[in-house]
Design an enzyme around this catalytic site. Structure first.
Site, PDB file in Angstrom:
ATOM      1  N   HIS A  57       4.407  -4.933   8.753  1.00 59.54           N
ATOM      2  CA  HIS A  57       4.369  -4.871  10.209  1.00 59.54           C
ATOM      3  C   HIS A  57       3.065  -5.391  10.799  1.00 59.54           C
ATOM      4  CE1 HIS A  57       7.672  -2.325   9.067  1.00 59.54           C
ATOM      5  NE2 HIS A  57       6.865  -1.445   8.518  1.00 59.54           N
ATOM      6  N   ALA A 111       3.366  -1.100   4.558  1.00 61.17           N
ATOM      7  CA  ALA A 111       2.862  -1.158   5.946  1.00 61.17           C
ATOM      8  C   ALA A 111       2.396  -2.563   6.343  1.00 61.17           C
ATOM      9  CB  ALA A 111       1.736  -0.153   6.129  1.00 61.17           C
ATOM     10  N   ARG A 156       8.081  -0.026  13.150  1.00 60.34           N
ATOM     11  CA  ARG A 156       8.587  -0.515  11.858  1.00 60.34           C
ATOM     12  C   ARG A 156       9.714  -1.526  12.025  1.00 60.34           C
ATOM     13  NH1 ARG A 156       6.106   3.070   8.180  1.00 60.34           N
ATOM     14  NH2 ARG A 156       5.843   5.130   9.107  1.00 60.34           N
ATOM     15  N   PRO A 169       0.781  -1.230   0.000  1.00 60.84           N
ATOM     16  CA  PRO A 169       0.000   0.000   0.000  1.00 60.84           C
ATOM     17  C   PRO A 169       0.814   1.281   0.000  1.00 60.84           C
ATOM     18  CG  PRO A 169      -0.191  -1.144   2.113  1.00 60.84           C
ATOM     19  CD  PRO A 169       0.485  -2.083   1.160  1.00 60.84           C
ATOM     20  N   ASN A 170       0.310   2.224  -0.753  1.00 61.01           N
ATOM     21  CA  ASN A 170       0.829   3.598  -0.865  1.00 61.01           C
ATOM     22  C   ASN A 170       2.090   3.714  -1.713  1.00 61.01           C
ATOM     23  OD1 ASN A 170      -1.213   4.863   0.803  1.00 61.01           O
ATOM     24  ND2 ASN A 170      -0.258   3.780   2.519  1.00 61.01           N
ATOM     25  N   ASN A 197       8.003  -5.844  -1.429  1.00 60.74           N
ATOM     26  CA  ASN A 197       7.983  -4.739  -0.476  1.00 60.74           C
ATOM     27  C   ASN A 197       6.544  -4.638   0.015  1.00 60.74           C
ATOM     28  OD1 ASN A 197       7.967  -2.446   1.034  1.00 60.74           O
ATOM     29  ND2 ASN A 197       9.046  -1.164  -0.455  1.00 60.74           N
ATOM     30  N   HIS A 213      12.878  -3.023   1.609  1.00 65.62           N
ATOM     31  CA  HIS A 213      12.360  -1.743   2.108  1.00 65.62           C
ATOM     32  C   HIS A 213      13.249  -0.634   1.581  1.00 65.62           C
ATOM     33  CE1 HIS A 213       9.499  -3.768   4.505  1.00 65.62           C
ATOM     34  NE2 HIS A 213      10.450  -4.587   4.920  1.00 65.62           N
ATOM     35  N   ILE A 214      12.622   0.383   1.049  1.00 61.74           N
ATOM     36  CA  ILE A 214      13.368   1.506   0.480  1.00 61.74           C
ATOM     37  C   ILE A 214      14.110   2.242   1.591  1.00 61.74           C
ATOM     38  CG2 ILE A 214      13.113   3.696  -0.757  1.00 61.74           C
ATOM     39  CD1 ILE A 214      10.461   2.417  -1.937  1.00 61.74           C
ATOM     40  N   SER A 215      13.407   2.479   2.684  1.00 60.95           N
ATOM     41  CA  SER A 215      14.022   3.173   3.824  1.00 60.95           C
ATOM     42  C   SER A 215      14.638   2.160   4.779  1.00 60.95           C
ATOM     43  CB  SER A 215      12.952   3.993   4.558  1.00 60.95           C
ATOM     44  OG  SER A 215      11.965   3.138   5.113  1.00 60.95           O
ATOM     45  N   ARG A 229       5.384  12.006  -3.024  1.00 60.29           N
ATOM     46  CA  ARG A 229       5.263  12.509  -1.648  1.00 60.29           C
ATOM     47  C   ARG A 229       6.481  12.024  -0.859  1.00 60.29           C
ATOM     48  NH1 ARG A 229       1.430  14.415  -3.651  1.00 60.29           N
ATOM     49  NH2 ARG A 229      -0.753  14.578  -3.040  1.00 60.29           N
ATOM     50  N   TYR A 250      11.653   8.540   0.817  1.00 60.00           N
ATOM     51  CA  TYR A 250      11.600   7.495  -0.210  1.00 60.00           C
ATOM     52  C   TYR A 250      12.253   7.872  -1.543  1.00 60.00           C
ATOM     53  CZ  TYR A 250       8.285   5.565   3.140  1.00 60.00           C
ATOM     54  OH  TYR A 250       7.702   5.084   4.280  1.00 60.00           O
ATOM     55  N   ASP A 301       1.544 -16.035   5.880  1.00 59.91           N
ATOM     56  CA  ASP A 301       0.997 -17.378   5.632  1.00 59.91           C
ATOM     57  C   ASP A 301       1.036 -17.724   4.151  1.00 59.91           C
ATOM     58  OD1 ASP A 301       0.514 -17.813   8.316  1.00 59.91           O
ATOM     59  OD2 ASP A 301      -1.621 -17.381   8.221  1.00 59.91           O
ATOM     60  N   ARG A 326      13.914   4.027  11.986  1.00 60.46           N
ATOM     61  CA  ARG A 326      12.642   4.754  12.054  1.00 60.46           C
ATOM     62  C   ARG A 326      11.859   4.344  13.318  1.00 60.46           C
ATOM     63  NH1 ARG A 326       9.783   4.601   6.376  1.00 60.46           N
ATOM     64  NH2 ARG A 326       8.653   6.332   7.372  1.00 60.46           N
ATOM     65  N   GLU A 385      12.782  -9.755   0.770  1.00 60.96           N
ATOM     66  CA  GLU A 385      11.989  -8.622   1.274  1.00 60.96           C
ATOM     67  C   GLU A 385      12.794  -7.335   1.064  1.00 60.96           C
ATOM     68  OE1 GLU A 385      11.162  -9.188   5.417  1.00 60.96           O
ATOM     69  OE2 GLU A 385      10.400  -7.151   5.706  1.00 60.96           O
TER      70      GLU A 385
HETATM   71  O1  CA2 Z   1      10.777   1.643   3.373  1.00 61.29           O
HETATM   72  C1  CA2 Z   1       9.892   0.979   2.809  1.00 61.29           C
HETATM   73  O2  CA2 Z   1       9.999   0.556   1.663  1.00 61.29           O
HETATM   74  C2  CA2 Z   1       8.567   0.703   3.551  1.00 61.29           C
HETATM   75  O3  CA2 Z   1       8.154  -0.610   3.222  1.00 61.29           O
HETATM   76  C3  CA2 Z   1       7.585   1.722   3.007  1.00 61.29           C
HETATM   77  C4  CA2 Z   1       6.233   1.688   3.717  1.00 61.29           C
HETATM   78  C5  CA2 Z   1       6.390   1.713   5.236  1.00 61.29           C
HETATM   79  O4  CA2 Z   1       5.129   1.528   5.863  1.00 61.29           O
HETATM   80  C6  CA2 Z   1       7.351   0.650   5.712  1.00 61.29           C
HETATM   81  O5  CA2 Z   1       7.495   0.774   7.117  1.00 61.29           O
HETATM   82  C7  CA2 Z   1       8.703   0.806   5.050  1.00 61.29           C
HETATM   83  C8  CA2 Z   1       5.394   2.886   3.302  1.00 61.29           C
HETATM   84  C9  CA2 Z   1       5.150   2.966   1.835  1.00 61.29           C
HETATM   85  C10 CA2 Z   1       4.506   4.262   1.553  1.00 61.29           C
HETATM   86  O6  CA2 Z   1       5.063   4.754   0.375  1.00 61.29           O
HETATM   87  C11 CA2 Z   1       4.960   6.083   0.136  1.00 61.29           C
HETATM   88  C12 CA2 Z   1       5.758   6.562  -0.859  1.00 61.29           C
HETATM   89  C13 CA2 Z   1       5.737   7.895  -1.135  1.00 61.29           C
HETATM   90  C14 CA2 Z   1       4.882   8.741  -0.450  1.00 61.29           C
HETATM   91  C15 CA2 Z   1       4.079   8.260   0.540  1.00 61.29           C
HETATM   92  C16 CA2 Z   1       4.111   6.908   0.821  1.00 61.29           C
END
Ligand code: CA2
Length: 149
Positions: A81, A78, A112, A11-12, A75, A101-103, A19, A24, A88, A108, A99
């Protein structure tokens, strides 16, 4: 085993590059897909690249991967977590799972720091920005060959 890899995004991530660039980066998900497709060609791997804001769709893609794919890069965003359901589903998949994660999630918020998916993943990449996807794809491609041998 198939030389097909799935890259799944939670998601997102459709907002990537639009954003929160301080977290990111500036690349969009379309840029990530383009880079991954170029690398997949080099690695001679077929690729399916998906993103969804719905947990069930990610689960359905893992089920599809069970039938036709040799490896998964995920990836879960959210859902990382929160989702026992994605864990499963991944536990029913026999090939390599990486797996991404960009960040750097460990730098953080505390919530997370725990990942349900890491309990199944063969490797975890975090904090390499969007380059992490390409590193993960390289690793999955290597593991697909090794597991075949
Ligand atoms: O660091 C990552 O790749 C995460 O999986 C990104 C998730 C976050 O919930 C994880 O803890 C770490 C959030 C993805 C939301 O992506 C956005 C990208 C740009 C602007 C807003 C949200």
């Amino acid at each position: 085993m198939s030389r097909l890899a799935f890259i799944l995004n939670g998601p997102n991530l459709n907002l990537l590059g639009k954003r929160q660039p301080h977290i990111y980066g500036h690349e969009t998900l379309a840029d990530v897909e383009k880079d991954c497709r170029a690398l997949a060609k080099e690695l001679k791997v077929d690729l399916r690249f998906h993103q969804s804001n719905r947990e069930y769709e990610i689960i359905d893609w893992v089920h599809e991967a069970r039938e036709i794919a040799g490896g998964i890069v995920i990836n879960p965003a959210a859902f990382t977590h929160t989702s026992v359901a994605i864990l499963d589903a991944l536990n029913t998949f026999e090939g390599p799972v990486i797996e991404v994660h960009i960040s750097n999630v460990h730098k953080r918020e505390e919530f997370r720091h725990h990942s349900f998916v890491s309990g199944r993943a063969d490797g975890v990449i975090a904090g390499f920005g969007t380059q992490g996807y390409q590193l993960a794809l390289r690793r999955v491609a290597r593991l697909m060959v090794e597991k075949k041998a």
